[in-house]
Design an enzyme around this catalytic site. Structure first.
Site, PDB file in Angstrom:
ATOM      1  N   HIS A   1      -0.447   1.618   3.252  1.00  0.00           N
ATOM      2  CA  HIS A   1       0.829   2.333   3.167  1.00  0.00           C
ATOM      3  C   HIS A   1       1.686   1.650   2.123  1.00  0.00           C
ATOM      4  CE1 HIS A   1       0.168   4.661   6.903  1.00  0.00           C
ATOM      5  NE2 HIS A   1      -0.528   3.603   7.261  1.00  0.00           N
TER       6      HIS A   1
ATOM      7  N   ARG B   1       5.364   2.329   0.108  1.00  0.00           N
ATOM      8  CA  ARG B   1       6.534   3.066   0.619  1.00  0.00           C
ATOM      9  C   ARG B   1       7.305   3.795  -0.471  1.00  0.00           C
ATOM     10  NH1 ARG B   1       4.695   3.060   5.803  1.00  0.00           N
ATOM     11  NH2 ARG B   1       4.933   1.043   6.811  1.00  0.00           N
TER      12      ARG B   1
ATOM     13  N   ASN C   1       2.338   9.110   4.310  1.00  0.00           N
ATOM     14  CA  ASN C   1       3.573   9.130   5.114  1.00  0.00           C
ATOM     15  C   ASN C   1       4.736   8.427   4.416  1.00  0.00           C
ATOM     16  OD1 ASN C   1       2.500   6.557   5.531  1.00  0.00           O
ATOM     17  ND2 ASN C   1       3.200   6.434   7.655  1.00  0.00           N
TER      18      ASN C   1
ATOM     19  N   GLY D   1       3.403  -1.650  12.847  1.00  0.00           N
ATOM     20  CA  GLY D   1       2.692  -1.888  11.594  1.00  0.00           C
ATOM     21  C   GLY D   1       2.727  -3.338  11.174  1.00  0.00           C
TER      22      GLY D   1
ATOM     23  N   ASP E   1      -4.993  -0.987   6.912  1.00  0.00           N
ATOM     24  CA  ASP E   1      -3.800  -0.309   7.433  1.00  0.00           C
ATOM     25  C   ASP E   1      -2.538  -1.110   7.079  1.00  0.00           C
ATOM     26  OD1 ASP E   1      -2.138   1.524   8.646  1.00  0.00           O
ATOM     27  OD2 ASP E   1      -2.764   1.068  10.697  1.00  0.00           O
TER      28      ASP E   1
ATOM     29  N   HIS F   1      -7.266   2.278   3.366  1.00  0.00           N
ATOM     30  CA  HIS F   1      -6.121   2.637   4.220  1.00  0.00           C
ATOM     31  C   HIS F   1      -4.956   1.681   3.984  1.00  0.00           C
ATOM     32  CE1 HIS F   1      -4.801   4.182   8.435  1.00  0.00           C
ATOM     33  NE2 HIS F   1      -3.752   3.839   7.711  1.00  0.00           N
TER      34      HIS F   1
ATOM     35  N   HIS G   1       6.920  -3.525   6.573  1.00  0.00           N
ATOM     36  CA  HIS G   1       8.245  -3.266   7.159  1.00  0.00           C
ATOM     37  C   HIS G   1       9.134  -4.467   6.873  1.00  0.00           C
ATOM     38  CE1 HIS G   1       7.160   0.385   9.297  1.00  0.00           C
ATOM     39  NE2 HIS G   1       6.083  -0.204   9.760  1.00  0.00           N
TER      40      HIS G   1
ATOM     41  N   ASP H   1      -1.743  10.565   8.787  1.00  0.00           N
ATOM     42  CA  ASP H   1      -1.753   9.240   9.431  1.00  0.00           C
ATOM     43  C   ASP H   1      -0.352   8.791   9.834  1.00  0.00           C
ATOM     44  OD1 ASP H   1      -2.764   6.711  10.300  1.00  0.00           O
ATOM     45  OD2 ASP H   1      -1.906   5.869   8.473  1.00  0.00           O
TER      46      ASP H   1
HETATM   47  O1  DOR Z   1       1.188   0.708  12.893  1.00  0.00           O
HETATM   48  C1  DOR Z   1       1.154   1.629  12.098  1.00  0.00           C
HETATM   49  N1  DOR Z   1       2.040   1.704  11.079  1.00  0.00           N
HETATM   50  N2  DOR Z   1       0.242   2.597  12.261  1.00  0.00           N
HETATM   51  C2  DOR Z   1       0.281   3.726  11.515  1.00  0.00           C
HETATM   52  O2  DOR Z   1      -0.574   4.561  11.707  1.00  0.00           O
HETATM   53  C3  DOR Z   1       1.360   3.936  10.523  1.00  0.00           C
HETATM   54  C4  DOR Z   1       1.866   2.652  10.040  1.00  0.00           C
HETATM   55  C5  DOR Z   1       3.133   2.755   9.218  1.00  0.00           C
HETATM   56  O3  DOR Z   1       3.214   3.638   8.348  1.00  0.00           O
HETATM   57  O4  DOR Z   1       4.015   1.913   9.378  1.00  0.00           O
END
Ligand code: DOR
Length: 443
Positions: free
Chosen positions: A69, A71, A101, A331, A312, A67, A316, A159
């Site tokens: 992310h 970008r 996402n 996140g 996860d 899991h 950011h 997600d």
């Molecule tokens: O805190 C989170 N950030 N939870 C998620 O499910 C998505 C993620 C994000 O994409 O920033």
């Protein structure tokens, strides 16, 4: 294709019943020998192999984070596929599973092919793409699930949000079952989420921030296991954060429903107490919970109710994250702290043995997603992680390889870390130069 012999290793792979002092050989990128005999390992690796002294440290299957992310496309300043894959190897991960996402969302075959191509081009950790469940991640109609499977999607997930209705999830699970893949679910009921920002309880009241009750997660988990029962499909519950959800999953598993689950290092190590200063670095979805929830997640992991640990990793930028709490995005990054946090909070503290932890980071995520990795067996890809369980280091996000710095563990003194990451037989993270030149170059 690279060949390598690792000698003087503490080889640990509970899925293969391995816990021994010995050697491992990789020939042409594939595992060729695991055992006690150095001579046999050298013969299996062939004459061109490089030789690495593992220094008695813990040699495990290459870690898998199911899991993350990244970008790209859309927010490359936060993380690209290449920067994320580099952060992964720097954290000891040889394979990661990228959520859908992005902007635009990965809801079609060419988006899936793009991620795989960029992963190969970067040449760090393997990046396996997930496709959305619904078109545009908008929660209205199903995405082109079969085409995405053809392109190489390993699972489906919206997600960041749950599939909004039981009816849509029922159809998605039926299709995913035909395609032999799980649906990965972010479990939060939108109507209960409302304007919630932190765990509902003492902290939400004292901070004056909107609360998110545990029921918000529990209700969707219960709905999802009911749909898995109805369809025979496989639902995987992402980032479990509450005692209530652990209990629903426990009962569903006892009933024989096809449900699996993951928990993050931050939900295993942090509580909502961190929010006292209103620091948005601790804002995450689902939110940090109370001590009893953290303990229930730990127990769930120990008992196998929760199958996997996944970060996860959600990058950011500082100028977004350093807004007022309400306006900051949710996140936290996690790839480069996971091993150290798990080692310190769970293993050094005496709660878990490494033998209890390693399957949750290797064979189990591989089994859930059918990645064909995560075990030290001859013929599998030569993906390995060497862990120094005692390595002492301080978390300094400025030194990370990720493009983002939103790390909740800044300043923590950790014990334990990855000291060599081998992907397909190539040493891609080797800060001490055990396998040759130090790589990647230090900052
Ligand atoms: O805190 C989170 N950030 N939870 C998620 O499910 C998505 C993620 C994000 O994409 O920033």
């Amino acid at each position: 294709m690279p060949s390598m012999v690792l000698r003087n290793a503490h080889i640990l792979d509970p899925s293969e019943g391995l816990d021994l002092a010995g050697c491992l050989a990789i020939r042409d990128g594939l595992i060729a020998y695991v055992g006690e005999e150095r001579r046999d390992a050298e013969a299996a690796a062939g004459p061109a192999a490089i030789s690495v002294d593992a220094g008695g440290l813990l040699l495990t299957p290459g870690l898998i984070d199911m899991h993350v992310h990244f970008r790209e496309p859309g927010n490359e300043a936060e993380e690209t596929i290449a920067s994320g894959a580099l952060a992964a190897v720097a954290g000891g991960f040889t394979s990661v599973v990228a959520m859908a996402n992005t902007e635009p969302a990965a809801d079609n075959e060419s988006a899936i092919i793009f991620t795989r191509r960029e992963s190969r081009r970067a040449g760090y950790a393997n990046v396996f793409p997930v496709g959305t469940v619904t078109a545009g991640r908008e929660g209205r109609e199903l995405a082109e699930m079969a085409q995405m499977a053809r392109g190489g999607a390993v699972a489906y997930s919206d997600d960041g949000a749950s599939v909004p209705t039981a009816g849509l999830l029922r159809r998605a699970l039926s299709y995913a079952k035909m395609l032999g893949k799980p649906i990965l679910e972010h479990c939060e009921d939108k109507s209960l989420l409302a304007d919630g920002e932190v765990d509902e309880g003492y902290m939400s009241t004292s901070l004056g921030l909107g609360g998110i009750p545990g029921e918000c997660e529990e209700i969707i988990v219960a709905r999802d296991v009911a749909m898995a029962r109805l369809t025979g499909g496989h639902v995987h519950i992402q980032h479990v954060s509450t005692a209530k959800a652990v209990e629903v999953i426990r009962r569903a598993k006892a009933e024989g429903i096809r449900v699996t689950a993951e928990v993050t290092p931050h939900h295993l190590a942090l509580t909502s107490d961190c929010l006292r200063e209103y620091d948005p670095v601790f804002k995450v979805s689902p939110p940090l919970r109370e001590r009893e929830d953290v303990e229930a997640c730990r127990r769930g992991l120990k008992e196998g109710v929760i199958d996997a640990i996944a970060t996860d990793h959600a990058p950011h930028l500082d100028d977004e994250k350093e807004l007022e709490f309400t306006y900051a995005p949710s996140g936290m990054i996690g790839l480069e702290t996971a091993v150290g946090v798990i080692s310190t909070a769970l293993v050094r503290s005496g709660l878990f043995s490494w033998a209890e932890i390693i399957p949750a980071l290797t064979s189990r995520p591989s089994g859930i997603l059918k990645l064909g990795r995560g075990r030290l067996a001859a013929g599998l890809p030569g993906d390995l992680t060497l862990i120094d369980p005692l390595r002492a280091w301080t978390v300094e996000p400025e030194r990370f390889h990720s493009r983002s710095r939103n790390c909740p563990f800044r300043g923590w003194k950790l014990e334990g870390g990855a000291v060599l990451t081998v992907v397909g037989g190539a040493a891609l993270f080797d800060p001490d130069g055990r396998a040759g030149e130090k790589s990647p170059p230090p900052h």
